[in-house]
Design a protein around this motif. Sequence first.
Motif, mmCIF file in Angstrom:
data_model
loop_
_atom_site.group_PDB
_atom_site.id
_atom_site.type_symbol
_atom_site.label_atom_id
_atom_site.label_comp_id
_atom_site.label_asym_id
_atom_site.label_seq_id
_atom_site.Cartn_x
_atom_site.Cartn_y
_atom_site.Cartn_z
ATOM 1 N N LYS A 254 23.504 7.464 14.010
ATOM 2 C CA LYS A 254 22.301 7.964 14.660
ATOM 3 C C LYS A 254 21.229 8.365 13.653
ATOM 4 O O LYS A 254 20.023 8.287 13.940
ATOM 5 C CB LYS A 254 22.671 9.164 15.536
ATOM 6 N N SER A 257 18.647 5.772 13.246
ATOM 7 C CA SER A 257 18.004 5.212 14.441
ATOM 8 C C SER A 257 16.476 5.212 14.365
ATOM 9 O O SER A 257 15.828 4.278 14.849
ATOM 10 C CB SER A 257 18.460 5.958 15.695
ATOM 11 N N THR A 260 15.046 2.079 12.672
ATOM 12 C CA THR A 260 15.293 0.748 13.216
ATOM 13 C C THR A 260 14.022 -0.101 13.309
ATOM 14 O O THR A 260 14.039 -1.284 12.913
ATOM 15 C CB THR A 260 15.983 0.843 14.590
ATOM 16 N N HIS A 277 21.390 -4.305 17.546
ATOM 17 C CA HIS A 277 21.809 -3.062 16.916
ATOM 18 C C HIS A 277 22.699 -2.262 17.860
ATOM 19 O O HIS A 277 22.623 -2.424 19.079
ATOM 20 C CB HIS A 277 20.620 -2.164 16.559
ATOM 21 N N THR A 279 23.743 1.910 17.839
ATOM 22 C CA THR A 279 23.668 3.202 17.156
ATOM 23 C C THR A 279 24.759 4.114 17.679
ATOM 24 O O THR A 279 24.841 4.361 18.880
ATOM 25 C CB THR A 279 22.293 3.862 17.382
#
Length: 549
Positions: A254, A257, A260, A277, A279
């Motif tokens: 996380k 994130s 991204t 992806h 997470t």
Amino acid sequence: MSTLRDAAMNSKAWPFEEARRVLKRYEKKAPEKGYVLFETGYGPSGLPHIGTFGEVARTTMIKKAFEVISDIPTKLICFSDDLDGMRKVPTNVPNQDMLREHEQKPLTSVPDPFEEFDSFGDHNNAMLRRFLDTFGFEYEFYSATDFYKSGRFDAVLRRAAEKYDEIMAVMLKSLREERQQSYSCFLPIHPETGRVLYVPMKEVNAKEGTITFDDEDGREWTLPVTGGNVKLQWKPDFGARWAALDVDFEMYGKDHSTNTPIYDRICEILGGKKPEHFTYELFLDANGEKISKSKGNGLSIDEWLTYASSESLGYFMFLKPKTAKRLWWDVIPKMMDEYHQQLRAYPTQSLEQQLNNPVWHIHGGNPPESKMVVPFSMLLNLASVAGASDKDGLWGFIKRYAPEATPETHPDLDQAAAFAVRYYHDFVAPERQFRLPSDSERAALLDLVAAMKSPEAALAQIARKNAEAGSDEALPEADFHSDDFLQTVVFAIGKNHGFENLRDWFKALYEVLLGQSQGPRFGGFIALYGVEETVGLIERALNGELVQG
């Protein structure tokens, strides 16, 4: 009846959901490279921890799920960013002073503090590979050092020089103003000191494929971006790696994130297609803090495997990956028992249920038979009362309880017995606190002793409980070898002695007899430990011998 592929296409298990997302990338045509590429990344700045393993285990689960729903070949790579500079010395390794002399050098240029490998990066890579190999993961190991120096990244590095302004525009938006002044997506490796330099660029020559910069002493240098002279900052490196390798899927924690969109955009700038992806939430230590390679908090891979099976660790990784989970010693017994519960349930389940069962994903669709005729939590309690120093001290009890079981025919049980003794001595024994029973608890315990000494007394307790409940249920056959009968007796005595909440009665049994507030199904414990042995344990508790130690 649905086929395996049909069922998998409708399964709600998260690996199948992720696999279906990856498959959508190639609905129109198969990948030109001939396979679907799953990647996991690893920063070898410290000793590998369980979170690193979790990425590979979970990605493998998705890869296996993909192989059920598609005939496109797959590949899994584990990519180590071992050209990264050692920004600080991990606190949980030896030779700290020596390591400090090599700060900011690539990890594969830092001497191994354990004096076993050519470099610290090689040492940490070897530890990760050794562990992954014990699990039988099908993967290829990629080293950033090898990729940068061998020329395999040269094309994407030249493209990064050509697209330097576009990449910088993406990066500068994400940085504080003071960081913007000195930032460059290129990190030169000093030709003399070998240090990774965080310096601004004076010029990026796309035509020549070179960068020009001043080092920390004000000397100007011009280096080619190829051949391992330069590496990319970690955020651009993510996107560049995706573009260079044509990665289709990568998961990360996380804490990544928010980056991204940056990874994706840089991948696209460099001519790649952003991957799918996933997470996952972070693992937490005993204090609820994120586990860290450099701190060494949380459990290490080797520590888990000292006290539990690798399959139990795989089970832990499967459960709710998008929920933060506490990763500490006390989760191990629960994971061991729940894993085997799922394993025992598997043969009786429908195909749809099996695909949702964690053991399907842990074992790639071919789970073994569970031979754990005694739960791990029960083995822990048996180790406690038997004072066992090794697994052989438990097998005498186990064979009486399950005569068909042997270490050879029940290897998972034999392994668990060894784990239980180790876990008991290291974690349970130091925390045990026995207490004396209250007067009402003492009276109930005396009746339990009498019931275990006499079938007539045991049946009388059950009959009394039934009468007070207004039940005309027939009395069971008195069988002191039966978990169920013994549990019925214990239950009846608790009721007969006025324990409105039977949890209080069982809690008393655990605290008085085992020195802990939680424990096993007590009828099963008596059957495993032995009726006579349990009588002796209760009598010692009533005499105060357990409190005295």
